[in-house]
Scaffold this active site. Structure first.
Site, PDB file in Angstrom:
ATOM      1  N   ARG A   1      27.271-121.925 -50.332  1.00 57.78           N
ATOM      2  CA  ARG A   1      26.283-120.861 -50.536  1.00 57.78           C
ATOM      3  C   ARG A   1      25.934-120.175 -49.224  1.00 57.78           C
ATOM      4  O   ARG A   1      25.805-118.948 -49.174  1.00 57.78           O
ATOM      5  CB  ARG A   1      25.042-121.437 -51.221  1.00 57.78           C
TER       6      ARG A   1
ATOM      7  N   TYR B   1      29.907-115.782 -57.609  1.00 56.92           N
ATOM      8  CA  TYR B   1      30.362-117.170 -57.490  1.00 56.92           C
ATOM      9  C   TYR B   1      29.462-118.013 -56.591  1.00 56.92           C
ATOM     10  O   TYR B   1      28.562-117.495 -55.945  1.00 56.92           O
ATOM     11  CB  TYR B   1      31.834-117.252 -57.098  1.00 56.92           C
ATOM     12  N   GLU B   2      29.694-119.312 -56.631  1.00 59.57           N
ATOM     13  CA  GLU B   2      28.819-120.309 -55.990  1.00 59.57           C
ATOM     14  C   GLU B   2      27.397-120.240 -56.533  1.00 59.57           C
ATOM     15  O   GLU B   2      26.424-120.421 -55.803  1.00 59.57           O
ATOM     16  CB  GLU B   2      28.824-120.165 -54.464  1.00 59.57           C
ATOM     17  N   GLY B   3      27.268-119.994 -57.809  1.00 58.28           N
ATOM     18  CA  GLY B   3      25.955-119.868 -58.443  1.00 58.28           C
ATOM     19  C   GLY B   3      25.517-118.423 -58.403  1.00 58.28           C
ATOM     20  O   GLY B   3      25.278-117.875 -57.332  1.00 58.28           O
TER      21      GLY B   3
ATOM     22  N   GLN C   1      20.384-118.568 -58.162  1.00 60.37           N
ATOM     23  CA  GLN C   1      19.745-118.781 -56.864  1.00 60.37           C
ATOM     24  C   GLN C   1      18.254-118.438 -56.928  1.00 60.37           C
ATOM     25  O   GLN C   1      17.411-119.120 -56.325  1.00 60.37           O
ATOM     26  CB  GLN C   1      20.423-117.912 -55.788  1.00 60.37           C
TER      27      GLN C   1
END
Length: 598
Positions: free
Chosen positions: A298, A442-444, A449
């Protein structure tokens, strides 16, 4: 053709004049001897590698993309990628901030942060191959056994082997509790893993001799949901006891995603058919190890967007100075030409300054977070380690979501500066827009977040960590509150610092009555918090610039920094007022909409 000049002067300003990172390093025995000259020398060479070796491959890599051989399941990366990676490994760039016990150079993470910002500006798709390895390295360094560390970390530090994180499955993304990949225990202590993963960045390629996949899977007796997930090392090639590579493991690429952007990176569909793996950490505790990698990722995605913001700004600025179009509204500025450069027009300047303010504010935040991470690992004082960890936990979703949102805005605006040429591939701008868009997903996703920030990091501890950041703001306000030259920066920051506490309490009380209120407000809340953080760093940068000017420093760099700070507080920071109003509008107008969404 696009251009890229590493922003070394601004990096040095943030590190050595605003944040004084070497003072923090002196408090950590492992970095006590690191000085500014060492950091600057390393980054100067890093900038050359990024701009001269990796940057020229960006457009060609996007055009060519990756090619999968269906018969062998091997992926060929774009022309030049493999050779550039070989140079990267041979020059020791992969090992910069890795542990010397495993062949690393042991330099502070801030050096790696700045290296990767430049690499992301130069070529985000290429940078993802070595970039993901750092998260896998960190996870194994923290949770791996001594045997696992001895087997894998030396090769990952050197860059000879790369790493991935294998989470997402075709039927589930962020909700990993729905995962179906299975891990069957074997008599020798290994596991046979079977399942399907998708969207695996750098999941297959020809740049390194082995790929160390970190895979989430379920044991046969695992409890349902996220509490039944375990983490496994599944290498592309088995590793013999002497460290040499053995036979191909049962993990392979079945397809490549055809994506909107980052075409030069292989986003792989991964199939595991009885692949042999070893467990990392404890059974059903896989998320502990994976969160180390996910948090690193992140921060890394925020850095990707920082890099794209910077390079897009540089190219838009150069174009705006050169392209002539119409006359200035206040009278001709280039009377020897048939029209004025478009940089004379107010809205063009607004677009350029938006990108510049977001790049320079993002750089300050990213460097600050890299120092926090260093303190978490190496500071001798336990309280400092704990406070740094809390602060980093609060700031990580802001780095990921605020910087990526800002990059989407900035790259789109910089494309707009080019007018019709912004759509033409050879200028490079449309690629920056396409590449920037994925970083918000991506990555959440950025909504995830935002929920993490408001629901867990703020309301989860009744605002305790937010108050820790608030103390930094208060200290700066107290220090500069009577300085008239700082008033235009300090006053709005002080007001928002007070407003956000009341704002947070309101949302907390509403959320207790109806949890959807948190979901409805979270995205707006994160942007408010992002501006609070950026406002703090922009005020500190203005403070440093004013101090230098007062001391007689005539370098135009400092006057330019003040001008950008004034723009940020006048034109971007006031977004917070609208955001707080829309957040307070509540969830009813979203959830009471059955007819509208029928």
């Amino acid at each position: 053709m696009p251009v890229y000049n590493p922003p070394l002067r601004d990096m040095q300003f943030v590190m050595h004049e605003v944040l004084n990172v070497c003072d923090d390093f002196r408090a950590m025995p492992v970095h006590a001897e690191v000085d500014a000259d060492t950091i600057n020398a390393v980054l100067e060479e890093a900038g050359k590698f990024a701009s001269q070796v990796v940057f020229p491959l960006n457009i060609s890599g996007d055009t060519e993309g990756c090619q999968l051989d269906q018969a062998t399941h091997e992926v060929k990366t774009p022309t030049g990628f493999k050779a550039a990676y070989k140079q990267y490994v041979e020059a020791g760039w992969a090992a910069l901030s890795c542990d010397p016990a495993f062949g690393g150079q042991g330099l502070p993470l801030v050096v790696n942060q700045c290296l990767y910002e430049m690499l992301n500006s130069a070529n985000q798709a290429w940078t993802m191959y070595p970039g993901l390895t750092h998260g896998a390295y960190a996870s194994l360094h923290t949770h791996g056994t001594d045997e696992q560390k001895a087997t894998y970390l030396h090769k990952m530090s050197s860059g000879e082997w790369t790493g991935t994180m294998c989470l997402t499955e075709p039927h589930c993304g962020t909700d990993l509790g729905l995962m179906r990949t299975k891990a069957e225990p074997q008599p020798d202590g290994t596991y046979k893993i079977t399942g399907n993963k998708i969207f695996i960045s750098a999941g297959e390629h020809d740049m390194a001799e082995n790929i160390v996949h970190l895979v989430l899977a379920r044991l046969p007796d695992a409890p349902p949901g996220i509490k039944g997930v375990s983490l496994f090392i599944v290498p592309k090639y088995h590793v013999n006891k002497d460290g040499t590579l053995g036979e191909r493991n049962g993990i392979y690429c079945a397809g490549l995603e055809h994506k909107m952007g980052i075409h030069g990176n292989a986003t792989a569909q991964i199939v595991l058919e009885g692949a042999i793996g070893t467990m990392v950490g404890q059974p059903n505790k896989g998320m502990q190890g994976m969160f180390v990698m996910m948090n690193a990722a992140r921060l890394g995605v925020g850095n990707q967007s920082l890099g794209l913001t910077e390079v897009a700004y540089q190219n838009a600025l150069a174009y705006a100075k050169d392209r002539i179009q119409m006359r200035s509204l206040s009278g001709a500025k280039s009377k020897n030409q048939p029209a004025d450069p478009i940089i004379v027009h107010p809205d063009v300047r607004k677009m350029l300054l938006t990108a510049k303010a977001y790049a320079e504010g993002g750089r300050a935040l990213a460097v600050f977070c890299s120092v926090l991470l260093e303190k978490v690992h190496h500071h001798p004082d336990e309280k400092v380690r704990k406070d740094s960890d809390d602060m980093l936990s609060l700031l990580t979703p802001i780095v990921k979501a605020f910087l990526t949102d800002n990059a989407w805005t900035a790259t789109t605006l910089c494309q707009q500066v080019f007018g019709g040429h912004g759509y033409i591939k050879e200028w490079g701008m449309e690629q920056y827009v396409r590449d920037a868009r994925i970083n918000m997903i991506y990555e959440g996703t950025n909504t995830i977040q935002s929920l993490d920030l408001l629901g867990r990091k703020v309301l989860g501890n009744n605002g305790a960590t937010l108050k820790k950041f608030g103390k930094l703001v208060t200290a700066l306000v107290m220090e500069e509150g009577v300085n008239e030259k700082m008033a235009e920066f300090i006053n709005p920051l002080a007001v928002l610092g007070e407003q956000i506490n009341k704002f947070t309490m309101e949302l907390g009380f509403k959320g207790l009555q109806n949890p959807d209120e948190v979901g409805a407000a979270a995205v707006d809340y994160l942007r408010v918090a992002g501006h609070l953080v950026f406002g703090y760093f922009w005020a500190r940068m203005a403070q440093t610039a004013l101090r230098e000017i007062a001391n007689g420093n005539t370098d135009p760099f400092y006057a330019a920094k003040l001008q950008t700070a004034r723009f940020y507080f006048a034109k971007l920071f006031p977004e917070t007022a609208t955001l707080m109003r829309t957040a307070r509008a509540g969830s009813k107008v979203l959830m009471d909409t059955e007819l509208a969404l029928a």
